[in-house]
Design a protein around this motif. Sequence first.
Motif, PDB file in Angstrom:
ATOM      1  N   PHE A   4      50.996  44.917  31.896  1.00 12.89           N
ATOM      2  CA  PHE A   4      51.515  44.635  30.555  1.00 12.89           C
ATOM      3  C   PHE A   4      50.563  43.716  29.793  1.00 12.89           C
ATOM      4  O   PHE A   4      50.831  43.343  28.661  1.00 12.89           O
ATOM      5  N   ILE A   5      49.446  43.349  30.427  1.00 11.12           N
ATOM      6  CA  ILE A   5      48.399  42.579  29.766  1.00 11.12           C
ATOM      7  C   ILE A   5      47.183  43.489  29.621  1.00 11.12           C
ATOM      8  O   ILE A   5      46.751  44.085  30.606  1.00 11.12           O
ATOM      9  N   PRO A   6      46.616  43.642  28.433  1.00  4.93           N
ATOM     10  CA  PRO A   6      45.472  44.547  28.265  1.00  4.93           C
ATOM     11  C   PRO A   6      44.283  44.149  29.138  1.00  4.93           C
ATOM     12  O   PRO A   6      43.983  42.967  29.289  1.00  4.93           O
ATOM     13  N   LYS A   7      43.617  45.142  29.722  1.00  9.40           N
ATOM     14  CA  LYS A   7      42.435  44.877  30.533  1.00  9.40           C
ATOM     15  C   LYS A   7      41.321  44.238  29.709  1.00  9.40           C
ATOM     16  O   LYS A   7      40.462  43.549  30.248  1.00  9.40           O
ATOM     17  N   GLU A   8      41.347  44.490  28.401  1.00  8.60           N
ATOM     18  CA  GLU A   8      40.285  43.976  27.534  1.00  8.60           C
ATOM     19  C   GLU A   8      40.491  42.498  27.191  1.00  8.60           C
ATOM     20  O   GLU A   8      39.674  41.908  26.457  1.00  8.60           O
ATOM     21  N   THR A   9      41.555  41.889  27.690  1.00  5.75           N
ATOM     22  CA  THR A   9      41.804  40.472  27.423  1.00  5.75           C
ATOM     23  C   THR A   9      40.576  39.656  27.802  1.00  5.75           C
ATOM     24  O   THR A   9      39.961  39.878  28.846  1.00  5.75           O
ATOM     25  N   SER A  10      40.202  38.699  26.943  1.00  6.21           N
ATOM     26  CA  SER A  10      38.992  37.919  27.178  1.00  6.21           C
ATOM     27  C   SER A  10      39.096  37.139  28.485  1.00  6.21           C
ATOM     28  O   SER A  10      40.197  36.733  28.892  1.00  6.21           O
ATOM     29  N   PRO A  11      37.967  36.918  29.167  1.00  2.76           N
ATOM     30  CA  PRO A  11      37.985  36.154  30.424  1.00  2.76           C
ATOM     31  C   PRO A  11      38.621  34.777  30.270  1.00  2.76           C
ATOM     32  O   PRO A  11      39.304  34.303  31.175  1.00  2.76           O
ATOM     33  N   LEU A  88      47.318  42.940  34.811  1.00  2.00           N
ATOM     34  CA  LEU A  88      46.217  43.443  33.991  1.00  2.00           C
ATOM     35  C   LEU A  88      46.021  44.948  34.147  1.00  2.00           C
ATOM     36  O   LEU A  88      45.167  45.534  33.483  1.00  2.00           O
ATOM     37  N   GLY A  89      46.828  45.565  35.033  1.00  2.00           N
ATOM     38  CA  GLY A  89      46.781  47.012  35.191  1.00  2.00           C
ATOM     39  C   GLY A  89      45.751  47.516  36.172  1.00  2.00           C
ATOM     40  O   GLY A  89      45.473  48.718  36.225  1.00  2.00           O
ATOM     41  N   TYR A  90      45.176  46.629  36.978  1.00  2.00           N
ATOM     42  CA  TYR A  90      44.178  47.048  37.955  1.00  2.00           C
ATOM     43  C   TYR A  90      44.832  47.444  39.270  1.00  2.00           C
ATOM     44  O   TYR A  90      45.834  46.851  39.689  1.00  2.00           O
ATOM     45  N   ASP A  91      44.253  48.418  39.928  1.00  2.00           N
ATOM     46  CA  ASP A  91      44.604  48.700  41.305  1.00  2.00           C
ATOM     47  C   ASP A  91      43.970  47.607  42.178  1.00  2.00           C
ATOM     48  O   ASP A  91      42.776  47.337  42.070  1.00  2.00           O
ATOM     49  N   LEU A  92      44.769  46.953  43.023  1.00  2.00           N
ATOM     50  CA  LEU A  92      44.278  45.805  43.782  1.00  2.00           C
ATOM     51  C   LEU A  92      43.059  46.152  44.634  1.00  2.00           C
ATOM     52  O   LEU A  92      42.071  45.417  44.651  1.00  2.00           O
ATOM     53  N   GLU A 311      35.122  46.773  38.215  1.00  2.00           N
ATOM     54  CA  GLU A 311      36.034  46.683  37.076  1.00  2.00           C
ATOM     55  C   GLU A 311      36.006  45.263  36.532  1.00  2.00           C
ATOM     56  O   GLU A 311      35.905  44.299  37.254  1.00  2.00           O
ATOM     57  N   ALA A 312      36.066  45.140  35.238  1.00  2.00           N
ATOM     58  CA  ALA A 312      36.206  43.849  34.537  1.00  2.00           C
ATOM     59  C   ALA A 312      34.956  42.999  34.560  1.00  2.00           C
ATOM     60  O   ALA A 312      35.013  41.813  34.344  1.00  2.00           O
ATOM     61  N   GLU A 313      33.781  43.594  34.824  1.00  2.00           N
ATOM     62  CA  GLU A 313      32.571  42.792  34.755  1.00  2.00           C
ATOM     63  C   GLU A 313      31.361  43.693  34.566  1.00  2.00           C
ATOM     64  O   GLU A 313      31.365  44.851  34.957  1.00  2.00           O
ATOM     65  N   PRO A 314      30.301  43.217  33.952  1.00  2.00           N
ATOM     66  CA  PRO A 314      29.105  44.024  33.759  1.00  2.00           C
ATOM     67  C   PRO A 314      28.330  44.165  35.052  1.00  2.00           C
ATOM     68  O   PRO A 314      28.483  43.376  35.970  1.00  2.00           O
ATOM     69  N   GLU A 315      27.485  45.174  35.106  1.00  2.00           N
ATOM     70  CA  GLU A 315      26.608  45.315  36.264  1.00  2.00           C
ATOM     71  C   GLU A 315      25.603  44.170  36.286  1.00  2.00           C
ATOM     72  O   GLU A 315      25.078  43.779  35.255  1.00  2.00           O
ATOM     73  N   PRO A 316      25.313  43.609  37.469  1.00  2.85           N
ATOM     74  CA  PRO A 316      24.375  42.491  37.562  1.00  2.85           C
ATOM     75  C   PRO A 316      22.946  42.934  37.343  1.00  2.85           C
ATOM     76  O   PRO A 316      22.588  44.064  37.602  1.00  2.85           O
ATOM     77  N   ALA A 317      22.147  41.991  36.867  1.00  3.30           N
ATOM     78  CA  ALA A 317      20.739  42.288  36.648  1.00  3.30           C
ATOM     79  C   ALA A 317      19.833  41.471  37.542  1.00  3.30           C
ATOM     80  O   ALA A 317      18.703  41.848  37.801  1.00  3.30           O
ATOM     81  N   ALA A 318      20.298  40.290  38.018  1.00  2.00           N
ATOM     82  CA  ALA A 318      19.466  39.418  38.841  1.00  2.00           C
ATOM     83  C   ALA A 318      19.153  40.085  40.163  1.00  2.00           C
ATOM     84  O   ALA A 318      19.932  40.875  40.683  1.00  2.00           O
TER      85      ALA A 318
END
Length: 333
Positions: A4-11, A88-92, A311-318
């Motif tokens: 019930f909380i949008p996944k796009e909610t800011s961190p 947040l609607g994620y599968d654990l 889910e919920a994070e960008p791909e790392p570059a380091a």
Amino acid sequence: MKGFIPKETSPFLVLLLLIAFVIGGAFVATFLYAVFGDMLFGVGMFELERALKNPTEFPQGRNAIMFYQGIVSICMFVLAPLLLIQSLGYDLGRYLNWKGRPMLGLVLLSGLLIIVIMPANSLIIYWNANMSLPEFMKTFEEWARQKEEYAAELTKLFAKFTTVPELLVGLLVIAVIPAIGEELLFRGVVQRQIQRWSGNGHVGIWVAAIAFSAIHVQFFGFVPRMVLGALFGYLYWWSGRISVPIVAHFVNNGFTVLLLYLYQTGRIEADIESSEPMPIYSVAMSVVLSAALLYYLYNEFMKLPLLQKREAEPEPAANLTDTSSSPDRMDDV
């Protein structure tokens, strides 16, 4: 469970929600103890502190405090992050794990690493415990020392393991539940959301490690606990499996509980509660072996196949967080 909380909610908002869920968990734990604590142990909610200070006045005081500690850890650190992730609607499984299962040997090696690194960490423990603060921080130092003394008294009450049942209860309350709960909260949510916010895996790991250490409110043990938190964070980041830092965390706490039991029953002579550093040769050997194990684990974890994009994070570059060489699959975890 549909979120019930949008996944796009800011961190930032997700972290605020996490605090709210944790506080809610504390209220639930307090309610549960208020209902069952007095009935089971004869120690009411408002008598817990007296039971800690005067254990002879409350024969069941230690058991009552262990019970309270257990339900607080479950409600605040296990249930709160799990409910937030689902809200947040994620599968654990898919949220907490994004790589294939590692071989059991790698998981066990992650636990062994925690034991191997202990002599090196003893040097940091000794330095942090004996550091002196500037004169202008005298008030803070006095407050921090009082907190250390309180924590020491609590440890003395908890850490009386003279029978096998007491040992098993201690392992459950001090090792199993905190390992699961604190890793779900700090690595599963805080680290992931800080990574999402900053776009940098290292920032997420170290901010979560600082928060992990700070929540224990022990300044003169802050640095070694932060280092351990960062180690758990890297194990999670490299392996892509929440079970890996949970096992490492359990070994750290459980090994200490086991050593306390062996010491108190006269089976070993080493005092695990001492803050004295271990011999320099063991520290040097610990540094070398820990570095070798870290290098090996990093390389092996990097070979694990991706099951999905995080889910919920960008791909790392380091370079230390680059898993682009792993095949990208979308199977369920």
